[in-house]
Enzyme design. Structure first.
Site, short mmCIF file in Angstrom:
data_model
loop_
_atom_site.label_atom_id
_atom_site.label_comp_id
_atom_site.label_asym_id
_atom_site.label_seq_id
_atom_site.Cartn_x
_atom_site.Cartn_y
_atom_site.Cartn_z
N HIS A 63 0.85 -1.20 0.00
CA HIS A 63 0.00 0.00 0.00
C HIS A 63 0.88 1.24 0.00
O HIS A 63 2.10 1.15 0.13
CB HIS A 63 -0.98 0.00 1.18
N HIS A 71 1.38 3.80 2.02
CA HIS A 71 1.91 4.52 3.18
C HIS A 71 3.43 4.51 3.05
O HIS A 71 4.03 3.50 2.64
CB HIS A 71 1.47 3.87 4.49
N ASP A 122 5.95 4.18 4.93
CA ASP A 122 6.80 3.16 5.56
C ASP A 122 6.78 1.84 4.80
O ASP A 122 7.38 0.86 5.24
CB ASP A 122 6.41 2.94 7.04
N HIS A 123 6.12 1.85 3.62
CA HIS A 123 6.10 0.64 2.80
C HIS A 123 6.65 0.86 1.39
O HIS A 123 6.83 -0.11 0.66
CB HIS A 123 4.68 0.06 2.74
N HIS A 174 -7.41 -1.58 6.16
CA HIS A 174 -6.48 -0.55 6.64
C HIS A 174 -7.06 0.82 6.27
O HIS A 174 -8.09 0.90 5.62
CB HIS A 174 -5.11 -0.81 5.99
N ASP A 193 -0.44 -3.77 6.18
CA ASP A 193 -0.99 -3.40 7.46
C ASP A 193 -2.49 -3.69 7.48
O ASP A 193 -3.16 -3.50 6.47
CB ASP A 193 -0.80 -1.90 7.70
N HIS A 223 6.13 -5.16 12.59
CA HIS A 223 5.51 -3.85 12.38
C HIS A 223 5.19 -3.22 13.74
O HIS A 223 4.15 -2.61 13.95
CB HIS A 223 4.25 -3.96 11.50
ZN LIG Z 1 -0.13 1.54 6.57
ZN LIG Z 2 2.96 0.39 7.97
#
Ligand SMILES: [Zn+2]
Ligand SMILES: [Zn+2]
Length: 309
Positions: free
Chosen positions: A62, A64, A66-67, A141, A211, A269
Site C-alpha cells: 500500500h 503509506h 513506511d512501505h 487498513h 498493514d 511492524h
Molecule cells: Zn499503513
Molecule cells: Zn505500515
C-alpha cells in the site's frame, strides 16, 4: 531447492535504532522477490543479501510511506549499477505515477526496463505466475491495502521408474502419467496412476499481512500456510488505539494464526513506542504458541516437505 524469507525491517511508520520500517525478501531458487520497500531498504538488502541485482520483482502492499519510500532510491541504484534485466513492480494505483514523476524530475533515464502492474486491493487475485505464484490478500487498513500469499506451484506426480520400466510403458506416455493419467496396456489391463507414481511434496507457502486491523476475511486465504507474517503494531492494552488506526495487536495476530491453522506465526511492524518487544511474544504465545518475533536480519527457511501419502 531453497525457499527463505529475510526480514529487512520490522518497525512500523518510524524507524528506531535497531528496527527499519517494512521490507522483506523472499529468496526462492536464488531469485529474490522484495515485499515492501521502506526508506533504508536498499541498505538492508546490501547488508543481508549482498547481490541486489538478483532482484526479480517487487511487491508493494500500500501507499503509506513506511512501505514504499525507499523504492525510487533502490530503482535508481539498480540503474547506476548498470542493471540489464527488466524489473517488474506490483502495487496499487498511483505507485507508477509517483515513481515516474520522481525519475522525471531527477532526469533519470533508466538503463533497464521498469514495468509496473496495477493491483486491485479489493479482491484476491493471482498477480504473478512464475516458479512461485503470488496472490493478493485484501486487508482492512486506512487506505487500500493488500498483503501477499507466495505459494510454490504444485509439482507433477513422481514416476516410479522401476514400475514403468518393468511394465515397458513407452517414454512418450510419461508426461500424461505425471499429470495423473492411468495407463492402458495392449491387453486392455488398466494400470492405475497410484501404482505408477508417488505424490509430489506439498507446495510451500508464505503469507504477508501488513498493514491491517483484525479481519477474519483473510482466514480462507492464509489457511494452513507454512509461515504467516501478521502485523502487530500494538499490545492488547492499546487495542482501542489499534482499531482506530486500523492496526492489530499481538493477541489479534495470534488469533488469526490460530483460526487459520497456520504452522508458524511471525509478528512485526511494532510501533516505535516500544523499545522492548518481548511482551509481544508473550501476548501472542498465550494464544498461538508457534509464534516468533521478527527482527531485522532474521532469516526463516521453509523446508521441503515429504511426499503426501
Ligand atoms: Zn499503513
Ligand atoms: Zn505500515
Amino acid at each position: 531447492m531453497g525457499f527463505s524469507i529475510t526480514i529487512l525491517g520490522c518497525s512500523s511508520s518510524i524507524p528506531t535504532n535497531d528496527r527499519n520500517p517494512s521490507g522483506q525478501i523472499i529468496n526462492y531458487h536464488d531469485k529474490l522477490y522484495l515485499i515492501d520497500c521502506a526508506e533504508g531498504t536498499q541498505l538492508q538488502l546490501r547488508r543481508y543479501l549482498k547481490r541486489i541485482q538478483r532482484l526479480h520483482a517487487v511487491f508493494i502492499s500500500h501507499l503509506h510511506g513506511d512501505h514504499f519510500f525507499g523504492l525510487v532510491g533502490l530503482i535508481s541504484s539498480l540503474h547506476l549499477l548498470g542493471r540489464k534485466n527488466e524489473l517488474h513492480v506490483y502495487g496499487p494505483q498511483g505507485l507508477e505515477e509517483i515513481i515516474r514523476m520522481q525519475l522525471s524530475y531527477t532526469h533519470t533515464e533508466l538503463v533497464y526496463n521498469l514495468l509496473f502492474h496495477v493491483t486491485n486491493p479489493e479482491v484476491s487475485e493471482l498477480i504473478f505466475d512464475g516458479d512461485l505464484q503470488v496472490f493478493t490478500i485484501p486487508l482492512d487498513h486506512r487506505i487500500p491495502t493488500h498483503g501477499f500469499l507466495f505459494r510454490e506451484k504444485p509439482e507433477l506426480r513422481k514416476i516410479r521408474k522401476e514400475v514403468v520400466l518393468s511394465e515397458k510403458i513407452p517414454y512418450t506416455e510419461y508426461d500424461s502419467i505425471k499429470r495423473g493419467a492411468d495407463y492402458r496396456m495392449a491387453d486392455g489391463t488398466v494400470l492405475k496412476n497410484e501404482s505408477l507414481t508417488d505424490s509430489p511434496p506439498e507446495p510451500r507457502s508464505y503469507a504477508y499481512c501488513s498493514d491491517t486491523c483484525y479481519t477474519e476475511s483473510v482466514l480462507p486465504l492464509v489457511q494452513g500456510v507454512d509461515i504467516l507474517y501478521h502485523e502487530s503494531t500494538f499490545l492488547k492494552d492499546l487495542a482501542e488505539q489499534a482499531q482506530q488506526k486500523f492496526h492489530s495487536t499481538a493477541e489479534q495476530a495470534a488469533t488469526i494464526a490460530q483460526k487459520a491453522g497456520v504452522k508458524k506465526l511471525i509478528i512485526g511492524h511494532y510501533s516505535a513506542r516500544y523499545d522492548d518487544v518481548e511482551p509481544f511474544l508473550e501476548e501472542a504465545k498465550s494464544v498461538f504458541p508457534e509464534t516468533e518475533l521478527s527482527y531485522d536480519g532474521l532469516t526463516l527457511n521453509i523446508k521441503k516437505k515429504h511426499n503426501r501419502i
